[in-house]
Design a protein around this motif. Structure first.
Motif, PDB file in Angstrom:
ATOM      1  N   PRO A 197       0.638  -1.257  -0.053  1.00 14.23           N
ATOM      2  CA  PRO A 197      -0.023   0.057   0.039  1.00 14.23           C
ATOM      3  C   PRO A 197       0.899   1.091   0.062  1.00 14.23           C
ATOM      4  O   PRO A 197       0.443   2.178  -0.416  1.00 14.23           O
ATOM      5  CB  PRO A 197      -0.933  -0.230   1.355  1.00 14.23           C
ATOM      6  CG  PRO A 197      -0.150  -1.060   2.270  1.00 14.23           C
ATOM      7  CD  PRO A 197       0.451  -1.859   1.385  1.00 14.23           C
ATOM      8  N   ALA A 198       2.089   1.107   0.696  1.00 13.22           N
ATOM      9  CA  ALA A 198       2.832   2.465   0.491  1.00 13.22           C
ATOM     10  C   ALA A 198       3.484   2.631  -0.759  1.00 13.22           C
ATOM     11  O   ALA A 198       3.898   4.038  -1.010  1.00 13.22           O
ATOM     12  CB  ALA A 198       4.118   2.094   1.432  1.00 13.22           C
ATOM     13  N   VAL A 199       3.695   1.619  -1.504  1.00  7.00           N
ATOM     14  CA  VAL A 199       4.097   1.948  -2.759  1.00  7.00           C
ATOM     15  C   VAL A 199       2.811   2.374  -3.927  1.00  7.00           C
ATOM     16  O   VAL A 199       3.071   3.312  -4.606  1.00  7.00           O
ATOM     17  CB  VAL A 199       4.686   0.551  -3.658  1.00  7.00           C
ATOM     18  CG1 VAL A 199       5.012   0.737  -5.136  1.00  7.00           C
ATOM     19  CG2 VAL A 199       6.165   0.161  -2.949  1.00  7.00           C
ATOM     20  N   PHE A 200       1.733   1.790  -3.646  1.00  5.63           N
ATOM     21  CA  PHE A 200       0.625   2.157  -4.524  1.00  5.63           C
ATOM     22  C   PHE A 200      -0.373   3.139  -3.925  1.00  5.63           C
ATOM     23  O   PHE A 200      -1.238   2.520  -3.099  1.00  5.63           O
ATOM     24  CB  PHE A 200      -0.269   0.725  -4.901  1.00  5.63           C
ATOM     25  CG  PHE A 200       0.759  -0.098  -6.148  1.00  5.63           C
ATOM     26  CD1 PHE A 200       0.628   0.358  -7.366  1.00  5.63           C
ATOM     27  CD2 PHE A 200       1.503  -0.945  -5.783  1.00  5.63           C
ATOM     28  CE1 PHE A 200       1.327  -0.504  -8.425  1.00  5.63           C
ATOM     29  CE2 PHE A 200       2.289  -1.489  -6.640  1.00  5.63           C
ATOM     30  CZ  PHE A 200       2.154  -1.605  -7.931  1.00  5.63           C
ATOM     31  N   THR A 201       0.324   4.259  -3.647  1.00  2.11           N
ATOM     32  CA  THR A 201      -0.737   5.087  -2.851  1.00  2.11           C
ATOM     33  C   THR A 201      -1.851   5.550  -3.801  1.00  2.11           C
ATOM     34  O   THR A 201      -1.861   5.103  -5.030  1.00  2.11           O
ATOM     35  CB  THR A 201       0.208   6.215  -2.464  1.00  2.11           C
ATOM     36  OG1 THR A 201       0.697   7.073  -3.904  1.00  2.11           O
ATOM     37  CG2 THR A 201       1.471   5.943  -1.873  1.00  2.11           C
ATOM     38  N   LYS A 202      -2.836   6.240  -3.014  1.00  2.00           N
ATOM     39  CA  LYS A 202      -3.873   6.700  -3.864  1.00  2.00           C
ATOM     40  C   LYS A 202      -3.551   7.806  -4.890  1.00  2.00           C
ATOM     41  O   LYS A 202      -4.021   7.853  -6.011  1.00  2.00           O
ATOM     42  CB  LYS A 202      -4.931   7.311  -2.914  1.00  2.00           C
ATOM     43  CG  LYS A 202      -4.401   8.760  -2.237  1.00  2.00           C
ATOM     44  CD  LYS A 202      -5.561   9.070  -1.388  1.00  2.00           C
ATOM     45  CE  LYS A 202      -5.121  10.385  -0.732  1.00  2.00           C
ATOM     46  NZ  LYS A 202      -6.291  11.045   0.357  1.00  2.00           N
ATOM     47  N   GLU A 203      -2.066   8.412  -4.864  1.00  2.00           N
ATOM     48  CA  GLU A 203      -1.823   9.158  -5.890  1.00  2.00           C
ATOM     49  C   GLU A 203      -0.947   8.470  -6.727  1.00  2.00           C
ATOM     50  O   GLU A 203       0.174   8.634  -6.914  1.00  2.00           O
ATOM     51  CB  GLU A 203      -0.864  10.470  -5.368  1.00  2.00           C
ATOM     52  CG  GLU A 203      -1.905  11.300  -4.417  1.00  2.00           C
ATOM     53  CD  GLU A 203      -1.971  10.996  -2.989  1.00  2.00           C
ATOM     54  OE1 GLU A 203      -1.190  10.210  -2.660  1.00  2.00           O
ATOM     55  OE2 GLU A 203      -2.816  11.625  -2.482  1.00  2.00           O
ATOM     56  N   ARG A 204      -1.311   7.295  -7.180  1.00  2.00           N
ATOM     57  CA  ARG A 204      -0.614   6.357  -8.066  1.00  2.00           C
ATOM     58  C   ARG A 204       0.210   6.853  -9.259  1.00  2.00           C
ATOM     59  O   ARG A 204       1.395   6.581  -9.605  1.00  2.00           O
ATOM     60  CB  ARG A 204      -1.268   4.909  -8.235  1.00  2.00           C
ATOM     61  CG  ARG A 204      -2.404   5.092  -9.194  1.00  2.00           C
ATOM     62  CD  ARG A 204      -3.376   3.920  -9.323  1.00  2.00           C
ATOM     63  NE  ARG A 204      -2.273   2.876  -9.981  1.00  2.00           N
ATOM     64  CZ  ARG A 204      -2.182   1.623  -9.863  1.00  2.00           C
ATOM     65  NH1 ARG A 204      -3.119   1.201  -9.007  1.00  2.00           N
ATOM     66  NH2 ARG A 204      -1.419   0.867 -10.154  1.00  2.00           N
ATOM     67  N   ASN A 205      -0.355   8.067  -9.769  1.00  2.00           N
ATOM     68  CA  ASN A 205       0.367   8.607 -10.972  1.00  2.00           C
ATOM     69  C   ASN A 205       1.230   9.706 -10.497  1.00  2.00           C
ATOM     70  O   ASN A 205       2.020  10.155 -11.152  1.00  2.00           O
ATOM     71  CB  ASN A 205      -0.546   9.451 -11.958  1.00  2.00           C
ATOM     72  CG  ASN A 205      -1.508   8.196 -12.443  1.00  2.00           C
ATOM     73  OD1 ASN A 205      -1.166   7.250 -12.633  1.00  2.00           O
ATOM     74  ND2 ASN A 205      -2.704   8.657 -12.997  1.00  2.00           N
ATOM     75  N   HIS A 206       1.493   9.959  -9.151  1.00  2.00           N
ATOM     76  CA  HIS A 206       2.297  10.829  -8.613  1.00  2.00           C
ATOM     77  C   HIS A 206       2.890  10.225  -7.292  1.00  2.00           C
ATOM     78  O   HIS A 206       2.598  10.552  -6.396  1.00  2.00           O
ATOM     79  CB  HIS A 206       1.572  12.205  -8.307  1.00  2.00           C
ATOM     80  CG  HIS A 206       0.814  12.751  -9.620  1.00  2.00           C
ATOM     81  ND1 HIS A 206       1.217  13.162 -10.582  1.00  2.00           N
ATOM     82  CD2 HIS A 206      -0.606  12.614  -9.572  1.00  2.00           C
ATOM     83  CE1 HIS A 206       0.274  13.499 -11.567  1.00  2.00           C
ATOM     84  NE2 HIS A 206      -0.947  12.947 -11.016  1.00  2.00           N
ATOM     85  N   PRO A 207       3.947   9.553  -7.637  1.00  2.00           N
ATOM     86  CA  PRO A 207       4.590   8.722  -6.316  1.00  2.00           C
ATOM     87  C   PRO A 207       5.199   9.760  -5.402  1.00  2.00           C
ATOM     88  O   PRO A 207       5.254  10.895  -5.930  1.00  2.00           O
ATOM     89  CB  PRO A 207       5.655   7.647  -6.882  1.00  2.00           C
ATOM     90  CG  PRO A 207       5.935   8.438  -8.367  1.00  2.00           C
ATOM     91  CD  PRO A 207       4.575   9.117  -8.889  1.00  2.00           C
ATOM     92  N   PRO A 208       5.672   9.549  -4.144  1.00  2.00           N
ATOM     93  CA  PRO A 208       6.018  10.436  -3.252  1.00  2.00           C
ATOM     94  C   PRO A 208       7.235  11.126  -3.863  1.00  2.00           C
ATOM     95  O   PRO A 208       8.124  10.657  -4.733  1.00  2.00           O
ATOM     96  CB  PRO A 208       6.923   9.486  -2.217  1.00  2.00           C
ATOM     97  CG  PRO A 208       6.030   8.368  -2.281  1.00  2.00           C
ATOM     98  CD  PRO A 208       5.617   8.168  -3.564  1.00  2.00           C
TER      99      PRO A 208
END
Length: 686
Positions: free
Chosen positions: A259-270
């Motif tokens: 879940p940390a890799v696939f955040t809700k902002e999946r098109n804008h990673p950390p």
């Protein structure tokens, strides 16, 4: 300290990527043993050259006949005597610090016997099936490193793509059990035997190794072999294995990462700061320099020509960028879409090559993404995706250099560079796009033409295009397009007379109507000749001639196969900016009959390595084809010259030249036009 073993069977395009990663990122003492499992002559020749580049730190071994992965792994494993042995599949790409992390894992507990890594393709240590959007291998590796608990959890079943073993354990167990034949399930068996000796099998959940999958094992009989070996394994270990598997499913020690890799902002990673450290909280609170609404207004003004002049938008007062040893150059290309088209493929390949050169590269797009484009070759990145240009401008990823790739991507690239202090931009010009438009599309033609004066530094692939761009302000740097010669080569197979052409009726400049007309006449004059199409948008069974339909070719292997089954490639395009298919045909030993319009004449020389035709003169095209079908001696002469020409257009050279140029531009060391000769000779273009 480490013995690295890489078994190889063909698939040189994977091997090259694998060995590039090892050479670039192995910074602890090691010796590489490459075991060539009776590959074909092309692979063998290429592998020997690659191993030679390692000098005394590598040894080339070759089986006299194909034995399979398991015997090759055992052969390589028995060669060295270093304290740690690492088996690395040939379809992987290791990331920075991989040996340091592996050594640290072994040092943490003497009971650890096997260490594996996280990957996109693995059994019990998979973090994702494909690269998460906006990540490349470097950013994902950094991300996992930050997320890792660094406790080296017991995984009990390590996949073989990256299989690190203490040397005494490998010797004690006599390597992998030969009962598994050519391979499959032998690593799981090794893990079970190690556990029986009270040795731990762990994962370093902060180590990411890219694994393409199915690239290092022969396809013939794969499924049957896998099932047969599974039966052998289960007869030995079923109760123990199923108990461990139930435990893994219930308490997967690395599941917290997903879940940390696939955040809700999946098109804008950390977002990464200047040291590439991830921080989810700072990502949430990030203040972008421009809002979507403001971005839309400025884009509209720029498109209308009502914005400040391009020169005023440039930030000439900004300091040059000089990434240090702790931070590679960050480059982001802009594509209108990610699809299986020639110009887009060129960009995908260059970005991949930049990553192999150690540059932190990726793509941002505001259009459709066709996942098939990522399957053309081992792709080490996944594009940032935005729903509009203004959204992209407002939230563009942190980078040092932006590369526009089409006229409509120049406008957002210009605005991003204007609003981001220190960011520079380059225009990778692939075609003279004003020629794409005729009345009533004059506005689009004007915008396309205006784009050439908006970015100071432009990259062109041909002399033809370089000459056309000289009329605009700024500098033009010429770097020839590169071809992946590991895919495109003459396989030496027998060929029946067959003419291959592109079928794309929806693209007017591909001149499909002329192809149909010429093929109809060829069938009437030479019914013995096979006629073949590749592409989409046509119905082969409704054409006025029998047709072999290859359909939409989405992998380079498929394109190369179609060319190796054809004797002539026909390109009737009204013009070609470069004409990648013609060069691919030459590399595959297929006679190229090509349009004489556009930058294709960079490499296509009439009566030297091909025949050039007038794309609107049906009689010229027909007579050329009929002549070539009847004169085998002339065909052989042109084909031989074509093969020599193709060798001059290497993808690895294009990547190296582009990396040098972009690094120089970012550092402010380019103030004049340059050509690829400048980079080959190591001259400072400033």
């Amino acid at each position: 300290m480490f013995d690295l073993v890489v078994p190889v069977f063909n698939a040189i395009h994977h091997v090259r990527t694998c060995l590039t990663g090892i050479r670039r990122h192995a910074t602890m003492p090691y010796h590489l043993y490459l075991v060539d499992d009776a590959s074909d002559s092309h692979t063998t020749e290429a592998v020997k050259k690659l191993v030679g580049e390692f000098g005394t730190t590598a040894t080339y071994l070759r089986n006299t006949h194909n034995l399979g992965y398991l015997p090759s792994a055992n052969l390589g494993g028995r060669q060295g005597n270093n304290a740690h042995l690492v088996l690395i599949n040939s379809d992987t790409f290791v990331t920075p610090g991989f040996l340091e992390r592996t050594f640290k894992a072994f040092e943490s507990d003497p009971a650890i016997g096997v260490v594996t890594a996280m990957s996109n393709w693995a059994n019990w240590t998979r973090i994702c099936w494909k690269m998460p959007a906006g990540h490349n291998v470097y950013s994902l590796a950094r991300h996992l490193e930050q997320l890792s608990n660094s406790t080296y959890p017991d995984i009990n079943n390590a996949s073989g793509f990256y299989f690190a073993i203490r040397r005494p354990l490998f010797d004690q167990l006599a390597g992998f059990d030969p009962v598994y034949g050519k391979g499959y399930w032998e690593e799981a068996d090794f893990c079970m035997r190690a556990l029986e000796l009270d040795r731990r099998v762990v994962v370093d959940d902060g180590l990411f190794v890219f694994h393409h999958g199915w690239g290092s094992f022969q396809e013939a009989g794969r499924n049957e072999n896998m099932e047969a070996n599974k039966r052998i394994f289960m007869e030995r270990w079923q109760a123990k294995y199923e108990r461990l598997e139930r435990g893994w499913k219930k308490h997967n020690p690395v599941s917290y990462m997903v879940p940390a890799v696939f955040t809700k902002e999946r098109n804008h990673p950390p977002v990464f700061d200047q040291h590439h450290r991830t921080d989810s909280a700072s990502c949430q609170a990030r203040r972008f320099p421009i809002s979507k609404l403001k971005a839309k207004k400025e884009l509209d003004a720029l498109l209308q020509g009502n914005h400040a002049s391009p020169a005023a938008l440039e930030r000439h007062d900004l300091a040059s960028i000089t990434p240090g040893a702790d931070r590679p150059l960050r480059v982001c290309y802009i594509l209108p879409a990610v699809k299986v088209y020639g110009g887009i493929i060129s960009v995908l390949q260059v970005v991949n090559q930049l990553i192999l050169q150690g540059i932190d590269a990726n793509i941002a797009t505001y259009g459709e993404i066709d996942e098939a484009a990522y399957q053309l070759f081992p792709t080490l990145f996944s594009a940032y995706s935005y729903d509009s240009q203004e959204a992209m401008v407002a939230a563009f990823p942190d980078c040092d250099l932006i590369v526009a790739t089409s006229w409509d991507s120049v406008y957002p690239a210009t605005l991003v560079a204007h609003h981001r202090p220190g960011v520079k931009h380059v225009y990778f010009v692939q075609d003279y796009e004003p020629d794409f438009y005729a009345a009533p599309h004059t506005t689009l033609a004007e915008r396309a033409e205006r784009s050439y004066g908006m970015i100071p530094d432009k990259i062109a692939k041909t002399r033809w295009l370089t000459k056309k761009l000289k009329g605009f302000e700024g500098r033009v740097h010429r770097i020839p397009l590169g071809l992946n010669l590991d895919y495109f080569l003459d396989r030496g197979q027998p060929r029946d007379p067959q003419i291959l052409a592109l079928g794309r009726p929806q693209s007017e400049r591909r001149n499909f109507g002329m192809v149909v007309s010429v093929f109809s006449e060829i069938h009437r004059h030479r019914p013995d000749v096979k006629l073949a199409l590749y592409g989409f948008g046509y119905q082969a069974d409704q054409l006025p001639f029998p047709c072999i339909d290859y359909g939409k070719l989405t992998r380079m292997e498929e394109v190369a196969r179609a060319l190796n089954e054809s004797t002539i490639l026909l390109d009737c395009s009204l013009f070609q900016g470069f004409g990648r298919p013609g060069l691919e045909a030459m590399a595959c030993g297929t006679l190229a009959v090509l349009t004489h319009e556009g930058g294709i004449t960079q490499y296509a020389k009439h009566d030297y390595n091909c025949r050039l035709i007038d794309p609107v003169d049906r009689e010229n095209i027909l007579s050329t084809l009929l002549e070539m079908l009847s004169d085998q001696g002339e065909c052989d002469r042109l084909i031989a010259q074509g093969k020599q020409t193709a060798k001059e257009y290497s993808l690895t050279l294009e990547g190296a030249r582009t990396a040098k140029l972009l690094t120089a531009i970012a550092a402010g060391r380019v103030d004049r036009d340059t050509t690829y000769e400048d980079w080959d000779q190591g001259a400072d273009p400033a």
